[in-house]
Structure formats: structure tokens, C-alpha cells
Design an enzyme around this catalytic site. Structure first.
Site, PDB file in Angstrom:
ATOM      1  N   GLU A 247      35.527  24.078  11.682  1.00  0.00           N
ATOM      2  CA  GLU A 247      35.417  24.190  13.147  1.00  0.00           C
ATOM      3  C   GLU A 247      35.508  22.763  13.678  1.00  0.00           C
ATOM      4  OE1 GLU A 247      35.179  26.884  14.955  1.00  0.00           O
ATOM      5  OE2 GLU A 247      34.199  28.443  13.790  1.00  0.00           O
ATOM      6  N   CYS A 281      32.361  20.933  22.032  1.00  0.00           N
ATOM      7  CA  CYS A 281      33.699  21.092  21.444  1.00  0.00           C
ATOM      8  C   CYS A 281      34.625  21.808  22.412  1.00  0.00           C
ATOM      9  CB  CYS A 281      33.607  21.824  20.115  1.00  0.00           C
ATOM     10  SG  CYS A 281      32.767  23.415  20.203  1.00  0.00           S
TER      11      CYS A 281
HETATM   12  P1  NAD Z   1      31.688  14.221  12.345  1.00  0.00           P
HETATM   13  O1  NAD Z   1      32.937  14.769  11.767  1.00  0.00           O
HETATM   14  O2  NAD Z   1      31.584  12.748  12.507  1.00  0.00           O
HETATM   15  O3  NAD Z   1      30.420  14.650  11.463  1.00  0.00           O
HETATM   16  C1  NAD Z   1      30.092  15.997  11.224  1.00  0.00           C
HETATM   17  C2  NAD Z   1      29.274  16.096   9.944  1.00  0.00           C
HETATM   18  O4  NAD Z   1      30.075  15.730   8.823  1.00  0.00           O
HETATM   19  C3  NAD Z   1      28.044  15.196   9.890  1.00  0.00           C
HETATM   20  O5  NAD Z   1      26.983  15.909   9.301  1.00  0.00           O
HETATM   21  C4  NAD Z   1      28.502  14.050   9.002  1.00  0.00           C
HETATM   22  O6  NAD Z   1      27.424  13.408   8.339  1.00  0.00           O
HETATM   23  C5  NAD Z   1      29.387  14.794   8.009  1.00  0.00           C
HETATM   24  N1  NAD Z   1      30.414  13.986   7.330  1.00  0.00           N
HETATM   25  C6  NAD Z   1      31.029  12.869   7.784  1.00  0.00           C
HETATM   26  N2  NAD Z   1      31.963  12.460   6.880  1.00  0.00           N
HETATM   27  C7  NAD Z   1      31.937  13.360   5.857  1.00  0.00           C
HETATM   28  C8  NAD Z   1      32.686  13.507   4.650  1.00  0.00           C
HETATM   29  N3  NAD Z   1      33.647  12.649   4.303  1.00  0.00           N
HETATM   30  N4  NAD Z   1      32.406  14.544   3.835  1.00  0.00           N
HETATM   31  C9  NAD Z   1      31.455  15.444   4.176  1.00  0.00           C
HETATM   32  N5  NAD Z   1      30.709  15.356   5.306  1.00  0.00           N
HETATM   33  C10 NAD Z   1      30.953  14.331   6.136  1.00  0.00           C
HETATM   34  O7  NAD Z   1      31.497  14.986  13.739  1.00  0.00           O
HETATM   35  P2  NAD Z   1      30.377  14.749  14.857  1.00  0.00           P
HETATM   36  O8  NAD Z   1      30.655  13.445  15.536  1.00  0.00           O
HETATM   37  O9  NAD Z   1      29.035  14.977  14.257  1.00  0.00           O
HETATM   38  O10 NAD Z   1      30.654  15.953  15.857  1.00  0.00           O
HETATM   39  C11 NAD Z   1      31.512  15.854  16.951  1.00  0.00           C
HETATM   40  C12 NAD Z   1      32.838  16.539  16.652  1.00  0.00           C
HETATM   41  O11 NAD Z   1      32.577  17.881  16.259  1.00  0.00           O
HETATM   42  C13 NAD Z   1      33.742  16.632  17.871  1.00  0.00           C
HETATM   43  O12 NAD Z   1      35.074  16.360  17.484  1.00  0.00           O
HETATM   44  C14 NAD Z   1      33.611  18.095  18.296  1.00  0.00           C
HETATM   45  O13 NAD Z   1      34.709  18.588  19.028  1.00  0.00           O
HETATM   46  C15 NAD Z   1      33.430  18.769  16.984  1.00  0.00           C
HETATM   47  N6  NAD Z   1      32.772  20.057  17.152  1.00  0.00           N
HETATM   48  C16 NAD Z   1      33.491  21.204  16.918  1.00  0.00           C
HETATM   49  C17 NAD Z   1      32.911  22.449  17.135  1.00  0.00           C
HETATM   50  C18 NAD Z   1      33.677  23.723  16.876  1.00  0.00           C
HETATM   51  O14 NAD Z   1      33.072  24.792  16.837  1.00  0.00           O
HETATM   52  N7  NAD Z   1      34.976  23.674  16.688  1.00  0.00           N
HETATM   53  C19 NAD Z   1      31.585  22.531  17.574  1.00  0.00           C
HETATM   54  C20 NAD Z   1      30.886  21.347  17.796  1.00  0.00           C
HETATM   55  C21 NAD Z   1      31.491  20.119  17.570  1.00  0.00           C
END
Ligand code: NAD
Length: 475
Positions: A247, A281
């Protein structure tokens, strides 16, 4: 369970049913004040190993626990959660910087998630012909790792836990280091109900997510976060052919037709842009206004956005809280700066907020920047939105669909049939007609293109926690 059984001042990882501390701790800050919040343990490599082992062990029993018993356990978790809704609301206000209404909305949405999921049943299809009876059924995929973002730390973790447990999977939650608190506490609460290892949580630093994705004894990654991280996860998961649900980020367009009621619609569109300070999002991230109403609609948007009260989450007059973290705050400031340096016109210029501490940004609106500008093309994830002018329907549809994102979209018109016709042409997983993105657990949330793979929620989202099996019985 009495209220004293859950201490909202002390936080643990939960491994194999036990509260675990760690030699190494970290903490997050309250985005409204930048003051330090509570310490949380950083899970060690041993914690990760223990959690994976425990989840695999627990899977043997949980996956064969009758469906109705799993439903009953989930209902018990809901029942012990309910008296704590206000405590979790306070936690969300502190860790996310959400004003009361938004934080309470998220804490109460957990009840909606329970309600929807507890009404689901596992579908089975039986087809019989002269030679055989074939039954298509859904079996739990195994051990799931839920990797969660910081914008909806409860909804986006519990929204993975419930369907995983419902289908018979066990799950390890990894919260975002920016917002670990509510997920840690929610899983701690769940230990009152579920056998050890069925639902666990390990948080801490940036090493834990990759450790889970690369682990050979995890079968599925349920991920919500940025498209960049989603791509990394998909590449790493290929090594063990893990199932992934991704997502990811969005760049949602709103198309405004000339026949809308401007005074009524503009404030709704503004709400869709700046809800939770734009850090949603499916927030509206580009607004396409028909040329014949462009000036008056833009003015009404500016009027509505100017009325947002930016301030501390705890201040009852606040309608727009701070950004959740410094990283995102600096990223959005840089985008605002880019629009200024490029000389784009601001219909609502970014006003400075008088505060020494806190990640505050006032809403701003960019007036008809070039379609190729960064503010149009990139996901801003903050309180700045570009507004663009259109005249030709085919062109605006092409522009709306003209990014690599495909998460959400909205179409606004006095003619609902026309709006629905155009909604169906949007390349997006969720399209809203005459509304901003009001998601519901009853509807699948999924991204097209680089906004994701698979989806969650709705009557079919929970099947993504399953493998499909067909049993052929020959006569
Ligand atoms: P992010 O991708 O920076 O981090 C998300 C999670 O992934 C965190 O827990 C982080 O620690 C972990 N992570 C980071 N690198 C990783 C790796 N290499 N391997 C495994 N895990 C890893 O995202 P964010 O800044 O926390 O969230 C914001 C983003 O999320 C925005 O782009 C937003 O649009 C998106 N989002 C999407 C939805 C949806 O339903 N599509 C919902 C909410 C947020």
C-alpha cells in the site's frame, strides 16, 4: 480487565507473549512541542529471531483453530480495547500531533475495523461434475510481518492484524520509529487474549524492517509506506518469494466541473487536501478546476484554507496540527521553497507560524504551476497543494492519469452521472464522486501503478492473507 492493567507510560516489545525491554532504547518526540516522549526498546537481532520462531510455533495451533473461535478471540480483544479508546486517542495526539477530533476518529476507526472484519466469512466454492468434486478454499499464508508507516499508526497496524488473525495467520508488527507507541500498546493489550506468538510487535531502529523482509521463515509482508520503500521490499522479498501486499504513496487528483456549488464544494475539497496536515495517502494532491469557474473556485478554496487554525494538537481551537516529524517537515519546506524559487504564483502564500518548537506549516495553494513542476508531479504529503486550470475533458482526464501514481482520485460535479462516468476512467484504486477520500473498512484500499500491489480491507482484502487451494475429489 481493569484500567490499571495497562500502563500508558511504559512501552515494551512483545515477543512470545512476553513484555520485552532492551539494553538499547529510543524515543520519539511530540510533534507539537518537540518534547521527548517515552522510551521504547530497540529490538535486538535475537528479539527478531525469537519473534519469528514464536510466530512459526504459534501458527501450528492458530491456523487450525476453528474460524468461529478465532472470531470470538478477536471480539474479546475488541471488548477489552473499547474502554481504552480515550487513552489511545491521547496517545495518538501525542505521537502523531493529531488534534482531538482526528485522533479520536482514528481510535474509533479501530472499532469499525473490528465490526467489518468480524462479519466476514471464508468463502469456499464447490463445483461438481460427472468425474469430480472440486473445492476452492483459502488457507492462511503463514507468518506475516506488518511494516507500518507513521501517519495512521493504529489503523494501519490493526487493519493488518485483524484480517491476518482472522484467516489463521500469525503476525509480527513493526511500527514506524516515528510513531511506535499506540501499536506497541495495542499488541500488549492483545496478549490478554491470544496465545503467545500469535500477535507480536518489535520496534526500534531501521534494521528491523529489512531483517523481517529478508527472513526465510516469514511468508508474507503486509506493507504500507512510500513507493520507494515498497520497491525495495518487493526486490528483497523476491529472494524468498514472499507474498507482498504493498500500500504505497499517491498523488491524487481532484477534477472540478463548472456545475458544482462553489461555496459548498470548495471547503470540502480544501478539507480533502489538508486533512491531517496533508499527510494522508489519499489526500487530494492536485486540484484541476474548470477554467470557467477557476477564479471564483480558487478564491473560495483560499477563503476556506485561511480559516484553518494551525496549532498544538492539544489546543481545542486547533483544526490543523503540526507535521508529524522533522524529516517530512523539511521535505515539504523544500518543496515550498522550490515553488517559490521557480517563481510560481501562490494563491495562498505560506504564512509563517509563530512558534519556537513544533513542526508547523500553514496551508498554502499554488496557482496554476506548470504541469511538469515538482509540486504537481511529486507526492508532497504536506499542507501545500497545486491548483490547475482545465477546459477539455479528455485533456484533464489524461492529466489526472498522467503520473506514475494511482491510489485515489475524486470527481466533483452537479451531474452525478457524468462524474461517475469520469470516475470510472480514473487510473486509481479508490475514486470518490462529490466527496474527498472517505475510506471505509468495508471497501478495499489498493493502489494502481506505482501506488501498490494487491490491497487490504473490503470483503476480499483479507483473502490476501491466504493461499488458494483447490481440492479435487474424484468420484
Ligand atoms: P516509509 O516507506 O518511509 O516507511 C514505512 C515503514 O517501512 C516504516 O516502518 C519504516 O521503518 C519501514 N522501512 C523503511 N525502509 C525499509 C526497508 N528497506 N525494508 C523494510 N522496511 C523498511 O513510509 P512513511 O514515511 O512511514 O509513510 C509515508 C508514506 O506512506 C507516504 O508515501 C504515503 O502515501 C504512504 N502511505 C500509503 C498508504 C496506503 O494505504 N496506500 C497509507 C498510508 C501511507
Amino acid at each position: 480487565m481493569t484500567r490499571t492493567d495497562l500502563n500508558f507510560e511504559v512501552f515494551y516489545n512483545i515477543v512470545n507473549g512476553e513484555r520485552r525491554s532492551s539494553d538499547k532504547t529510543t524515543f520519539s518526540v511530540d510533534p507539537s512541542t518537540e518534547s521527548k516522549l517515552w522510551d521504547v526498546p530497540v529490538a535486538s537481532p535475537q528479539d527478531v529471531e525469537d519473534a519469528v520462531r514464536s510466530a512459526n510455533e504459534a501458527f501450528k495451533g492458530w491456523s487450525v483453530t476453528p474460524f468461529e473461535d478465532r472470531i470470538n478471540k478477536l471480539a474479546q480483544w475488541r471488548d477489552i480495547y473499547t474502554p481504552f479508546v480515550e487513552d489511545f486517542t491521547n496517545l495518538l495526539m501525542a505521537e502523531c500531533g493529531k488534534p482531538y477530533a482526528a485522533a479520536s476518529g482514528e481510535a474509533n476507526e479501530i472499532l469499525a475495523l473490528f465490526k467489518h472484519n468480524l462479519e466476514l466469512r471464508m468463502p469456499e466454492e464447490r463445483i461438481e461434475d460427472e468425474t469430480r468434486i472440486q473445492t476452492t478454499r483459502h488457507v492462511p499464508v503463514g507468518v506475516v510481518a506488518a511494516i507500518c508507516p507513521w501517519n495512521f499508526p493504529m489503523v494501519l497496524s490493526v487493519g493488518k492484524i485483524i484480517p491476518a488473525l482472522l484467516t489463521g495467520c500469525t503476525i509480527i508488527v513493526k511500527p514506524s520509529p516515528f510513531t511506535p507507541y499506540s501499536a506497541l500498546k495495542m499488541v500488549e493489550l492483545a496478549q490478554q487474549i491470544f496465545p503467545p506468538g500469535v500477535v507480536q510487535v518489535i520496534g526500534g531502529d531501521d534494521s528491523i524492517g529489512p531483517a523481517l523482509v529478508n527472513h526465510p521463515n516469514i511468508n508474507k509482508i503486509a506493507f504500507t509506506g512510500s513507493s520507494a520503500t515498497g520497491k525495495r521490499i518487493m526486490a528483497s522479498a523476491a529472494g524468498t518469494l514472499k507474498r507482498v501486499t504493498l500500500e504505497l504513496g499517491g498523488n491524487d487528483p481532484a477534477i472540478i466541473y463548472p456545475d458544482v456549488d462553489i461555496e459548498k464544494t470548495a471547503p470540502e475539497v480544501v478539507h480533502g487536501c489538508f486533512v491531517f496536515t496533508g499527510q494522508v495517502c489519499v489526500a487530494t494532491k492536485r486540484v484541476y478546476i474548470h477554467g470557467s469557474i477557476y477564479d471564483s473556485f480558487l478564491k473560495a478554496m483560499v477563503d476556506a484554507a485561511s480559516q484553518l487554525v494551525v496549532g498544538k494538537a492539544a489546543d481545542p481551537s486547533t483544526t490543523m496540527g503540526p507535521m508529524q516529524n522533522r524529516m517530512q517537515y523539511e521535505k515539504v519546506r523544500e518543496l515550498i521553497k522550490d515553488s517559490q524559487v521557480q517563481g510560481y504564483k501562490f494563491a495562498l502564500p505560506p504564512r509563517s507560524i509563530a512558534s519556537d518548537k513544533g513542526f508547523y506549516l500553514a496551508p498554502s495553494i499554488v496557482d496554476n504551476p506548470p504541469p511538469t513542476s515538482r509540486i504537481v508531479v511529486e507526492e508532497q504529503f504536506g499542507p501545500i497543494v497545486p491548483v490547475l486550470k482545465w477546459t477539455n475533458e479528455a485533456d484533464v482526464i489524461a492529466s489526472a492519469n498522467g503520473t506514475s501514481s494511482g491510489l485515489g482520485a475524486s470527481v466533483w460535479s452537479g451531474d452525478a452521472a457524468r462524474a461517475e462516468r469520469v470516475a470510472r476512467l480514473m487510473q486509481a484504486g479508490s475514486v470518490f464522486v462529490n466527496s474527498w477520500a472517505k475510506t471505509t473498512p468495508r471497501a478495499m484500499l489498493s493502489g494502481h501503478k506505482e501506488s501498490g500491489l494487491g490491497g487490504e480491507w473490503g470483503s476480499t482484502g483479507f483473502l490476501e492473507y491466504c493461499n488458494t487451494q483447490v481440492v479435487h475429489v474424484f468420484k
